[in-house]
Design a protein around this motif. Structure first.
Motif, short mmCIF file in Angstrom:
data_model
loop_
_atom_site.label_atom_id
_atom_site.label_comp_id
_atom_site.label_asym_id
_atom_site.label_seq_id
_atom_site.Cartn_x
_atom_site.Cartn_y
_atom_site.Cartn_z
N GLY A 1 21.83 -4.38 113.63
CA GLY A 1 20.69 -4.84 114.40
C GLY A 1 20.20 -3.76 115.35
N LEU A 2 18.89 -3.53 115.38
CA LEU A 2 18.30 -2.54 116.27
C LEU A 2 17.83 -3.22 117.55
CD1 LEU A 2 16.15 -0.34 113.84
CD2 LEU A 2 18.52 0.02 114.61
N THR A 3 18.15 -2.61 118.69
CA THR A 3 17.68 -3.09 119.98
C THR A 3 17.14 -1.91 120.77
OG1 THR A 3 19.80 -2.81 121.15
CG2 THR A 3 19.47 -4.88 119.96
N PHE A 4 16.12 -2.19 121.59
CA PHE A 4 15.43 -1.13 122.33
C PHE A 4 15.30 -1.54 123.79
CE2 PHE A 4 14.11 -0.89 117.92
CZ PHE A 4 14.25 0.46 117.64
N ASP A 5 15.65 -0.62 124.69
CA ASP A 5 15.65 -0.88 126.13
C ASP A 5 14.55 -0.12 126.84
OD1 ASP A 5 17.93 -2.34 125.68
OD2 ASP A 5 19.21 -1.18 127.04
N ASP A 6 14.25 -0.60 128.05
CA ASP A 6 13.47 0.09 129.08
C ASP A 6 11.96 0.05 128.87
OD1 ASP A 6 15.93 0.65 130.12
OD2 ASP A 6 15.79 2.82 129.95
N GLY A 7 11.47 -0.59 127.84
CA GLY A 7 10.04 -0.73 127.66
C GLY A 7 9.51 -1.90 128.49
N PRO A 8 8.21 -2.17 128.29
CA PRO A 8 7.32 -1.52 127.33
C PRO A 8 6.78 -0.18 127.85
CG PRO A 8 6.13 -3.24 128.48
CD PRO A 8 7.56 -3.32 128.96
N ASN A 9 6.60 0.71 126.90
CA ASN A 9 6.00 2.03 127.14
C ASN A 9 4.63 2.02 126.45
OD1 ASN A 9 5.22 4.77 126.35
ND2 ASN A 9 7.27 5.44 126.91
N PRO A 10 3.54 2.33 127.17
CA PRO A 10 2.21 2.17 126.58
C PRO A 10 1.92 3.10 125.41
CG PRO A 10 2.05 3.34 128.66
CD PRO A 10 3.47 2.86 128.54
N VAL A 11 2.69 4.18 125.27
CA VAL A 11 2.47 5.13 124.18
C VAL A 11 3.48 4.91 123.06
CG1 VAL A 11 2.42 7.57 123.54
CG2 VAL A 11 1.44 6.84 125.73
N ASP A 12 4.77 4.98 123.39
CA ASP A 12 5.79 4.98 122.36
C ASP A 12 6.11 3.60 121.81
OD1 ASP A 12 6.18 7.78 122.37
OD2 ASP A 12 7.35 7.62 124.22
N THR A 13 6.01 2.54 122.63
CA THR A 13 6.30 1.22 122.09
C THR A 13 5.33 0.82 120.99
OG1 THR A 13 7.30 0.55 124.20
CG2 THR A 13 6.71 -1.20 122.65
N PRO A 14 4.01 0.98 121.14
CA PRO A 14 3.12 0.65 120.01
C PRO A 14 3.41 1.48 118.76
CG PRO A 14 1.86 0.74 122.05
CD PRO A 14 3.23 1.27 122.37
N ARG A 15 3.76 2.75 118.94
CA ARG A 15 4.11 3.57 117.78
C ARG A 15 5.37 3.05 117.11
NH1 ARG A 15 3.18 9.49 120.68
NH2 ARG A 15 0.88 9.50 120.59
N LEU A 16 6.35 2.65 117.92
CA LEU A 16 7.56 2.07 117.36
C LEU A 16 7.25 0.77 116.63
CD1 LEU A 16 10.65 1.97 117.05
CD2 LEU A 16 10.72 0.84 119.29
N LEU A 17 6.40 -0.06 117.19
CA LEU A 17 6.03 -1.30 116.53
C LEU A 17 5.37 -1.04 115.18
CD1 LEU A 17 4.72 -3.26 119.63
CD2 LEU A 17 6.82 -3.74 118.35
N ASP B 1 12.88 2.50 123.91
CA ASP B 1 11.44 2.71 123.67
C ASP B 1 10.72 3.02 124.97
OD1 ASP B 1 11.87 -0.07 124.42
OD2 ASP B 1 9.75 -0.40 123.98
N GLY B 2 11.43 3.00 126.11
CA GLY B 2 10.82 3.27 127.40
C GLY B 2 11.74 4.09 128.28
N GLY B 3 11.30 4.30 129.52
CA GLY B 3 12.08 5.08 130.47
C GLY B 3 11.91 6.58 130.32
N GLY B 4 10.87 7.01 129.63
CA GLY B 4 10.65 8.43 129.39
C GLY B 4 9.93 8.62 128.07
N ASP B 5 9.84 9.85 127.64
CA ASP B 5 9.23 10.18 126.36
C ASP B 5 10.19 9.76 125.24
OD1 ASP B 5 8.16 11.28 124.06
OD2 ASP B 5 8.11 13.34 124.80
N ARG B 6 9.80 8.77 124.45
CA ARG B 6 10.66 8.27 123.38
C ARG B 6 10.08 8.58 122.00
NH1 ARG B 6 14.51 8.81 126.46
NH2 ARG B 6 14.63 7.36 128.22
N SER B 7 9.22 9.58 121.93
CA SER B 7 8.62 9.93 120.64
C SER B 7 9.69 10.36 119.64
CB SER B 7 7.58 11.04 120.82
OG SER B 7 8.16 12.19 121.42
N ARG B 8 10.75 11.02 120.11
CA ARG B 8 11.81 11.46 119.20
C ARG B 8 12.58 10.26 118.64
NH1 ARG B 8 11.47 14.40 123.73
NH2 ARG B 8 11.07 16.64 123.61
#
Length: 220
Positions: free
Chosen positions: A40-56, A191-198
């Motif tokens: 199961g994948l889980t993601f912390d510290d969002g939402p991030n306005p840039v990286d969260t939509p890309r992850l979605l 997906d948040g708390g900084g640049d999560r593009s990687r």
């Protein structure tokens, strides 16, 4: 979740501000249901306005449903991203209002923070369930019992990829995912708390590889 405590979540405390409702377990959820190669994948510290939509976008393309543990201040800043998370069918978790270390907090202070975070999330998505809580920094203290008393299961993990600051490159995040995953594991990413593009790029790369190896994706 960010910081240095990812590999040592503590046990649930014995005290809470009120008893857990019937059926809500204060034990840490660290696995997903089903035998064999399931994770199961889980993601912390969002939402991030840039990286969260890309992850979605990535998760939708690969048909993966995940858990998003939301930072309350970020929810208030970007409620439209929370609405998209829910619209895409993902599950929500409470990750505290300001990502504070709650490890030494008394139960009443934890409860006030969790209630404030729930309220922020519900202002964005009034009808969405919030079945999980994850302690910032993995500093559990007595928060599992408090969260259960508020109707949320404490969500732990079996694999913390370590994609927070300083963020490793996409290749390294992908390697840690592929090398570290074990059957039934809840996987912790950000997906948040900084640049999560990687992280987004690594998830996009790794999901089809894992599927080709016979892995399935499920919720805790």
């Amino acid at each position: 979740m960010r910081g240095t405590r990812a590999d040592r979540p503590g046990p649930a405390g014995a005290d809470a501000d009120r008893p857990a409702p019937a059926g809500v377990d204060a034990g840490l959820v660290e696995t997903v249901a089903g035998g064999g190669r399931v994770l199961g994948l889980t993601f912390d510290d969002g939402p991030n306005p840039v990286d969260t939509p890309r992850l979605l976008d990535v998760l939708r393309r690969h048909r993966v449903t995940a858990v998003f543990c939301l930072w309350g201040d970020h929810v208030e800043a970007h409620p439209e991203v929370v609405r998209r998370i829910v619209a895409d069918g993902h599950v929500l978790g409470n990750h505290g209002m300001r990502h504070d270390d709650m490890g030494a907090w008394p139960p009443e202070r934890i409860a006030a923070d969790l209630r404030a975070t729930d309220a922020a999330i519900r202002r964005a998505v009034p009808d969405a369930p919030i079945p999980y809580f994850r302690a910032p920094y993995g500093a559990w203290g007595c928060s599992p019992a408090v969260a259960a008393g508020l109707g949320m299961r404490p969500l732990g993990w079996r694999l913390a990829v370590g994609d927070w600051d300083p963020p490793p490159g996409t290749d390294e995040i992908a390697r840690r995912l592929l090398d570290g995953v074990t059957p039934g594991a809840v996987v912790l990413l950000h997906d948040g708390g900084g640049d999560r593009s990687r992280t987004v790029a690594a998830v996009d790369r790794v999901v089809p590889v894992l599927r080709a190896q016979g892995w399935r994706f499920a919720l805790p």
